[in-house]
Design an enzyme around this catalytic site. Sequence first.
Site, PDB file in Angstrom:
ATOM      1  N   ASP A  62      43.325  49.534  47.070  1.00 46.05           N
ATOM      2  CA  ASP A  62      41.997  49.199  46.557  1.00 46.05           C
ATOM      3  C   ASP A  62      40.910  49.981  47.284  1.00 46.05           C
ATOM      4  OD1 ASP A  62      41.184  47.889  48.923  1.00 46.05           O
ATOM      5  OD2 ASP A  62      41.969  45.975  48.259  1.00 46.05           O
ATOM      6  N   ASN A  86      30.760  40.072  27.019  1.00 42.91           N
ATOM      7  CA  ASN A  86      30.704  40.594  28.378  1.00 42.91           C
ATOM      8  C   ASN A  86      31.558  41.849  28.428  1.00 42.91           C
ATOM      9  OD1 ASN A  86      30.174  40.169  31.477  1.00 42.91           O
ATOM     10  ND2 ASN A  86      32.352  40.611  31.293  1.00 42.91           N
ATOM     11  N   TRP A 120      40.358  40.152  37.953  1.00 39.71           N
ATOM     12  CA  TRP A 120      38.894  40.022  37.995  1.00 39.71           C
ATOM     13  C   TRP A 120      38.501  38.883  38.916  1.00 39.71           C
ATOM     14  CZ3 TRP A 120      38.764  39.215  31.998  1.00 39.71           C
ATOM     15  CH2 TRP A 120      39.390  38.017  31.659  1.00 39.71           C
TER      16      TRP A 120
END
Length: 502
Positions: A284, A171, A189
């Site tokens: 963010d 991945n 994550w």
Amino acid sequence: MAGDFREFLQVLEKRGQLRRIKTLVDSDLEIAEISNRMLQCGGPGLLFENVKGAKYPVAVNIMGTVERICWAMNMEQPQELEDLGRKLAMLQQPKPPKKIAQAVEFGKVLFDVLKAKPSRDYFPPCQQIVVEGNDLDLNELPLIRPYAGDAGKIVTLGLVITKDCETGTPNVGVYRLQLQSKNTMTVQWLSVRGGARHLRKAAERGKKLEIAIALGVHPLVIMAAATPIPMDLSEWLFAGLYGGAGVKLAKCKTIDIEVPADSEFVLEGTITPGEEMVDGPFGDHMGYYNQSKSCPLIRFNCMTHRKDPIYLTTFSGRPPKEEAMMAIALNRIYTPILRQQVPEIVDFFLPMEALSYKAAIIAIDKAYPGQARRAALAFWSALPQFTYTKFVIVVDKDINIRDPRQVVWAISSKVDPQRDVFIIPDTPFDKLDFATPKVGLGSRMGIDATTKVYPETEAEWGQQLESDPAIAAMVDRRWAEYGLADINLDEVNANLFGYDMK
């Protein structure tokens, strides 16, 4: 592949889209402030050659415009991204060809898949220099700290590569990492991401999870890693399809993971399941600082890099940012895939100002009552990345969904709030969205801004005002004759209002 990261920098410089900064700058706050100003005005990519306390130069704002992303993918116009999307749509849900031309087209796509297969590089540039054990010090990397309230220095555009310990399937994702010590970082994550799934599998089997971070790769490889569409194809194959040739991979020195052979840096390490440290807060993509939380801790044991490596970075925040430009490009790629899953959708758009995923505008070819609501519901379930889309506005196909004037007009003139607005409560949601009443649980709103048909309304709908087609065509022909040849209306709209008219 379209060359490596360095060759792409050369392309940008040749086209006047790279500026070298030789003045001494600080990776703490200053680089991000300079880059942010360039992003706001659509300015060039930046290469800081003299970074305080650092051995290596820093590249930022490399993907700061959709135009530059197109160049990275061997394209000149955003419309070409939809051609790529049609190729991926054909691979996702192949249908038996009914005509010879369709068979030929599908054959070309299959040939593209064969060309896209990755290959092995046994003498990779990314391993020209090897640093192991006590010699490894991640503080030597010119990691940036973008905002004053950030907890520390971060890695942002690194490919985070893990492997399923049972099947061996890799991945490749793009996740934020925080520097914790000279040889450790935490990784942030979501639990649904591939790396998190691999860590849970490793924990079930009592194993450590091997992990590699590839820094400074060609932008199209980053685009491939950021493409979360449901296909049984690896990110390496995606990158090969994007670039027209397979990615060259190299096996890491100390772990059984493959990385792009031409990476500028590669970090090799492991995660022990259950070993975590506090990560954050950090600015963010929502435009706020997120909350600190415990995240998996990576212990690195090896760093390899090219001779005279270049460190590539970016940062999140309220748009425009590089991630928003990537999202706009991906929007074009998704369009044919979405059309295949929801045939009545003619086009769709995720406005950058709505964080490139919180609001969607979709145009449909309306044929029956209730179709707009059906299209909105189908959109939310069509692809995984639309799960967190908060608002869906459905308009008729004659509305230019990239022109906010037309969209707002459709909402204002065609919507009755009681009839045309529907809300779905208590659905799984983005934990970074502070607007939700409960963490990870929020509502979604659909707005039917299409022209209503019976029995949606019993009122006779007014006829929409339009120019006379013959007169409009005549004015088009005589535009220069009026002495107005120097005025391009699309450019005027784009410059005055900042709208994408294409």
